[in-house]
Design an enzyme around this catalytic site. Structure first.
Site, PDB file in Angstrom:
ATOM      1  N   GLY A  89       0.821  -1.203   0.000  1.00 19.40           N
ATOM      2  CA  GLY A  89       0.000   0.000   0.000  1.00 19.40           C
ATOM      3  C   GLY A  89       0.853   1.250   0.000  1.00 19.40           C
ATOM      4  N   GLY A  91       0.373   5.824   0.503  1.00 23.52           N
ATOM      5  CA  GLY A  91      -0.402   7.043   0.619  1.00 23.52           C
ATOM      6  C   GLY A  91       0.347   8.181  -0.039  1.00 23.52           C
ATOM      7  N   LYS A  94       3.807   8.135   2.389  1.00 27.09           N
ATOM      8  CA  LYS A  94       4.556   6.936   2.769  1.00 27.09           C
ATOM      9  C   LYS A  94       4.142   5.730   1.944  1.00 27.09           C
ATOM     10  CE  LYS A  94       2.746   7.994   6.479  1.00 27.09           C
ATOM     11  NZ  LYS A  94       2.097   8.036   7.796  1.00 27.09           N
ATOM     12  N   ALA A  95       5.053   4.776   1.867  1.00 31.41           N
ATOM     13  CA  ALA A  95       4.774   3.478   1.252  1.00 31.41           C
ATOM     14  C   ALA A  95       4.920   2.401   2.315  1.00 31.41           C
ATOM     15  CB  ALA A  95       5.725   3.210   0.092  1.00 31.41           C
ATOM     16  N   VAL A  96       4.135   1.343   2.184  1.00 25.78           N
ATOM     17  CA  VAL A  96       4.186   0.225   3.122  1.00 25.78           C
ATOM     18  C   VAL A  96       4.603  -1.023   2.352  1.00 25.78           C
ATOM     19  CG1 VAL A  96       2.933  -1.167   4.801  1.00 25.78           C
ATOM     20  CG2 VAL A  96       2.385   1.261   4.536  1.00 25.78           C
ATOM     21  N   LYS A 110       7.365   0.760   6.901  1.00 27.69           N
ATOM     22  CA  LYS A 110       6.807   2.020   6.412  1.00 27.69           C
ATOM     23  C   LYS A 110       7.948   3.008   6.207  1.00 27.69           C
ATOM     24  CE  LYS A 110       2.838   3.342   8.074  1.00 27.69           C
ATOM     25  NZ  LYS A 110       1.758   3.941   8.917  1.00 27.69           N
ATOM     26  N   ASP A 223      -7.140  13.112   9.693  1.00 30.70           N
ATOM     27  CA  ASP A 223      -7.382  12.458   8.405  1.00 30.70           C
ATOM     28  C   ASP A 223      -8.100  11.140   8.663  1.00 30.70           C
ATOM     29  OD1 ASP A 223      -7.397  11.904   5.720  1.00 30.70           O
ATOM     30  OD2 ASP A 223      -5.338  11.183   5.653  1.00 30.70           O
TER      31      ASP A 223
END
Length: 459
Positions: A89, A91, A94-96, A110, A223
């Site tokens: 995933g 956003g 950030k990337a996971v 993360k 958020d």
């Protein structure tokens, strides 16, 4: 063959950067501590203001403690032993990445997306450079690490450790090592039994109660979206805290404290200290109502509990309840459901069924119902045999049911409901309840003998 889309390419890029960081030859000795953030130089512009705001947030929360100082925490050394990296995933910031430690232990890594939307927007600011924009993104992740270390609750994703990595340009890269969860899929959740959906809402309310009374003060999830949460073994956990606020908004008059949503507006009160009173709690609660309660609570709920559930929906939708009252009502629903007290006024149905001990149907599949714990048949949770008989009586095709030993999180047993006159086979740990009116002519059930013939169990 076309290449990956922009989203896939960004995720693959994040994995590639992480793999590069873990490659042999890169110096990773003792985990370096992040250097103190310098005071932002005075200057105009939104970028400078954002730098200062994020630095202030991290300082106020306290810099995340290095993993080496916490017993059992994972640090930079653990990253060298990871395998099976794949993106799960991303956003704006950030990337996971999913990874496996020794023994098949799955973790979530993360890290900042160096070319993600957040950094790209930053680069459009006058005078902004790549290093400054990546620093801004890393500050968001540092803030999240600080919050994860200080907010300890079963519904907050676990922080296993972190790594601070100094690159040749003098920047500090941040990698968080977290508990791995699965994203919320609301279409799938709506197909799950009500009991599982209620568990998710109950876990969310318990989390919001903790955030309203946390050691850091009242915490708002600014958020607040379903994508900020994951499921870990069926339990809801918040995993994204970089936009959380531990301060109530500043105000001069009550008008500063108006809470605006796309469909509703709520007045607020400016306190004597120049802060909006209780606004963080109200924001969280209404977001829980509009994103979770309205979709997950009412559908296929037990009829006897529907008045209480409707009260929850109305009171949170109008913000008549605070988080304390909301939690108390949720816990009352849980108590009634687990104890079976909500069934007190139900008419008896079990007298219309015959109990056959020591048998089970030979076939494992039968008619389907919705929502069910199994896609292959009608498998529901029940408090006792009386409730199972009531459910069977409400299904036109149901002729029998079996109560299994497996239990749900609420301590209720799973029961299978069947329509056919299935052949019975011996099973010392099973028992079948059969409708009296559903018996075949001759008054019995087919049971096999040792020579393959059948005899009829007669009552």
């Amino acid at each position: 063959m076309p290449g990956p889309g922009p989203g896939a390419a960004a995720l693959l890029g994040a994995v590639a950067l992480l793999v590069l960081a873990l490659a042999p030859g890169r110096e990773r000795g003792r985990e370096p501590e992040p250097e103190p953030e310098p005071e932002p130089e005075p200057g105009p512009g939104a970028l400078q203001a954002e730098v200062w705001r994020r630095v202030r947030d991290v300082r106020r929360l306290g810099r995340p403690e290095p993993a080496g100082r916490r017993a059992g925490a994972l640090g930079c050394e653990a990253l060298r032993r990871l395998a099976g990296l794949r993106p799960v995933g991303a956003g704006d910031t950030k990337a996971v990445v999913r990874a496996e430690l020794g023994g098949g232990r799955a973790l979530a890594l993360k890290t900042v997306r160096p070319f993600g939307p957040d950094v790209s927007r930053c680069l459009q600011s006058p005078g902004a450079g790549p290093a400054a924009c990546r620093r801004l993104a890393n500050l968001k992740l540092l803030k999240e690490l600080a919050l994860l270390q200080r907010l300890r609750h079963p519904a907050v994703v676990k922080l296993y450790g972190q790594c601070y990595d100094h690159n040749p340009d003098g920047e500090i890269g941040v990698t968080a090592i977290l508990e791995l969860g699965s994203p919320l899929e609301f279409i799938q959740l709506l197909q799950t039994p009500w009991e599982e959906r209620f568990k998710i809402c109950l876990g969310l309310v318990r989390l919001l109660h903790y955030l309203a009374h946390s050691p850091l003060g009242s915490v708002a999830l600014l958020d607040f979206q379903p994508r900020q949460f994951v499921l870990v073994n069926g339990h809801l956990k918040v995993t994204d805290l970089d936009d959380a606020s531990t301060e109530e908004p500043e105000c001069q008059t009550d008008e500063y404290c108006t809470l605006d949503f796309p469909d509703r507006t709520f007045p607020g009160r400016c306190g004597a200290a120049g802060r909006c009173h209780g606004l963080n709690e109200k924001r969280n609660l209404y977001n829980a109502y509009r994103y979770f309660f309205t979709y997950l609570l009412p559908h296929t709920s037990p009829p006897a509990l529907q008045p209480l559930l409707l009260d929850i929906l109305n009171a949170t939708g109008d913000l008549r309840y605070g988080i304390n009252e909301t939690l108390a009502t949720f816990e009352e629903v849980r108590r009634l459901y687990e104890s079976g007290l909500y069934l007190q006024n139900s008419p008896p149905h079990l007298k219309d069924y015959i109990l056959l001990k020591g048998f089970r149907p030979k076939d494992s599949q039968d008619y389907r119902c919705w929502p069910s714990y199994s896609h292959l048949g009608c498998l529901l949770s029940v408090h006792d045999a009386e409730e199972a008989a009531s459910i069977c009586a409400s299904h036109p095709q149901c002729q029998s049911f079996i109560i299994h030993r497996e239990q749900t999180w609420a301590g209720r047993h799973l029961a299978s409901f069947r329509s056919s006159m299935a052949e019975l086979i011996p099973d010392a740990h099973s028992q079948v309840y059969r409708k009296r009116s559903g018996a075949r002519s001759g008054g019995g059930f087919p049971c096999p003998t040792s020579d393959g013939q059948h005899w009829y169990l007669v009552w």
